[in-house]
Enzyme design. Structure first.
Site, PDB file in Angstrom:
ATOM      1  N   LYS A  51       0.842  -1.202   0.000  1.00 10.29           N
ATOM      2  CA  LYS A  51       0.000   0.000   0.000  1.00 10.29           C
ATOM      3  C   LYS A  51       0.875   1.250   0.000  1.00 10.29           C
ATOM      4  O   LYS A  51       1.965   1.272   0.585  1.00 10.29           O
ATOM      5  CB  LYS A  51      -0.913  -0.026   1.235  1.00 10.29           C
ATOM      6  CG  LYS A  51      -2.008   1.042   1.244  1.00 10.29           C
ATOM      7  CD  LYS A  51      -2.938   0.844   2.439  1.00 10.29           C
ATOM      8  CE  LYS A  51      -4.021   1.900   2.517  1.00 10.29           C
ATOM      9  NZ  LYS A  51      -4.925   1.702   3.663  1.00 10.29           N
ATOM     10  N   SER A 126      -9.810   1.851   2.894  1.00 13.88           N
ATOM     11  CA  SER A 126      -8.961   2.607   1.992  1.00 13.88           C
ATOM     12  C   SER A 126      -7.953   1.763   1.224  1.00 13.88           C
ATOM     13  O   SER A 126      -7.313   2.236   0.296  1.00 13.88           O
ATOM     14  CB  SER A 126      -8.207   3.670   2.799  1.00 13.88           C
ATOM     15  OG  SER A 126      -7.333   3.045   3.739  1.00 13.88           O
ATOM     16  N   SER A 150     -10.153  -0.589   7.026  1.00 14.36           N
ATOM     17  CA  SER A 150      -9.567  -0.379   5.698  1.00 14.36           C
ATOM     18  C   SER A 150      -8.879  -1.591   5.088  1.00 14.36           C
ATOM     19  O   SER A 150      -8.517  -1.566   3.919  1.00 14.36           O
ATOM     20  CB  SER A 150      -8.574   0.792   5.741  1.00 14.36           C
ATOM     21  OG  SER A 150      -9.259   2.002   5.889  1.00 14.36           O
TER      22      SER A 150
END
Length: 447
Positions: A51, A126, A150
């Site tokens: 990420k 997210s 997330s």
């Protein structure tokens, strides 16, 4: 796609072929927008997608924000070092919501990520890029971060396994902070075995993180036991906000667990509206403090201005996205002298009550079963306000407020083929329990 368990037994030459295949697949599925930019790798080993808020030395790290465009990380996050120590490497950047603020992965400066199960729908957020890539076969496994769901919510929407470890189980050193008391790095994988393998690799005490728990290393993969039986709490009063298909999947999962020999116990907790209120006060307060450092002075993009005040004002106005600015403003408001007691202090008191509720349940039970979201993945544009987006987190944020581990796994699909995910929540540092339950359920569903 080859699983992490299988990939760890491959030679370096075979892994090079897999990396070549992954690059080709990413090019062929460019419309998903799961990856950001060119695909770099941090060394030899099994490729793990990272990420864009986790530092990898020599890689650009932007948190999907214009304000950090061009910033190159000078060091590795502790989880990257641990990957290298366990025959794995960082491979590519996953798209995400800007500064991990969002539930749809639409706020990225690189454009929105699409759900591989239905490209007209959101992948969740997210960590939407991380989950979409694993679900589409563009990554063997990935690392995401979970502040209020997330990792779990996008895993649930895309049909992957997502594990949010206990707070302190995995080092946050090298994770760009959104909300420091809530953030936690964790794996998104194809199955439960891979989640255990990746958790074992990245967990452990780290003196560079003051919140890291000084506990022995994990061996959850070796200790996986699909035949272990547990007391599982269910919270049926929470289901009033869920769609009928989520309620049906929840009740069906309960029946499967009962048929497997698990004991089901009905419990109750503080209403989810208190979870939402406390969470969004605490996380925005911490975000307003953490994001104060992004001012155009020390790193990242800068707006040219005539004086220092205008540098701050113009840089932050021009390069932060709308959702990030909204949360900074809200956080600054609740921390201001006139409202601190009325909002922030009360939110911390509610947080203590939520922690006590969980503790009370875990005095009698080993795990809690909850949906991951009140609905399946919504269509792009169907969420009409920020409040509506915040309410999609009702089942996930309590876990972060209490610092607990939770694992999301797909349990069924709706009539349109969209994934329905459920999560198992465990007592603090009891990741083994939820992995065992999920592993057994996964085997039962697949059979």
């Amino acid at each position: 796609m080859i699983t992490l368990k299988e990939a760890l037994n491959k030679s370096e030459n075979e892994l090079k072929e897999i990396k070549t295949l992954l690059r080709q697949r990413v090019k062929e599925n460019i419309e998903l927008n799961a990856y950001i930019g060119e695909i770099n790798e941090s060394g030899s080993g099994v490729p793990i997608l990272i990420k864009d808020n986790i530092n990898v030395k020599g890689w650009e790290i932007t948190c999907a924000s214009k304000i950090l465009k061009g910033y190159v990380s000078p060091y590795n996050a502790s989880v990257i070092t641990k990957l290298h120590e366990n025959k794995m490497c960082a491979f590519g950047r996953a798209n995400m919501d800007e500064f991990a603020m969002g539930s749809t992965t639409e706020s990225s400066c690189y454009g929105r990520v699409k759900n591989p199960l239905d490209t007209s729908r959101v992948p969740g957020g997210s960590s939407g890029g991380s989950a979409a890539a694993v679900a589409a076969g563009l990554a063997i496994a990935s690392l995401g971060s979970d502040t209020g769901g997330s990792i779990r919510q996008p895993a649930g929407f895309c049909g992957c396994v997502g594990l949010k470890p206990s707070y302190g189980r995995v080092s946050r050193y090298g994770l760009i902070a959104y909300s420091s008391s809530l953030d936690q790095i964790g794996p998104i994988t194809q199955n439960v075995e891979d989640a255990a393998l990746l958790l074992d690799a990245i967990s452990g005490y780290d003196k560079q993180d003051s919140t890291s728990a000084n506990l022995p290393s994990l061996n959850t993969f070796k200790d996986l036991d699909p035949n272990a039986r547990y007391k599982v709490a269910i919270l049926k009063d929470f289901l009033k906000d869920a769609t009928p298909q989520i309620q049906e999947a929840y009740n069906h999962t309960i029946k499967i667990l009962e048929s497997m020999g698990h004991t089901i116990v009905e419990k109750s907790m503080l209403d989810t509206r208190y979870h939402i209120s406390a969470y969004y006060i605490i996380c925005t307060a911490e975000a307003s403090s953490n994001l104060a450092r992004f001012d155009g002075i020390r790193y990242g993009t800068r707006s040219e201005s005539k004086n220092l005040k205008d540098v701050y004002l113009n840089t932050r106005s021009a390069y932060f996205g709308e959702e990030v600015k909204r949360r900074i403003l809200l956080g600054s408001f609740v921390l201001s002298s006139g409202y601190y007691d009325a909002y922030y202090l009360k939110a911390q008191q509610v947080r203590k009550k939520i922690c006590a509720d969980y503790e009370s349940i875990f005095n009698e039970c080993d795990s809690i079963l909850l949906p991951i979201a009140p609905s399946v993945a919504p269509k792009f544009g169907s969420t009409h306000s920020s409040l509506e987006m915040y309410l999609s987190d009702i089942y996930t944020i309590g876990v972060n407020l209490a610092g607990l581990p939770a694992l999301c796994m797909p349990v069924s699909k709706d009539k349109n083929g969209l994934s329905i995910g459920m999560q198992f929540i465990g007592a603090k540092f009891k990741e083994q329990n939820i992995l065992n339950i999920a592993y057994g359920l996964e085997k039962e569903i697949n059979n």
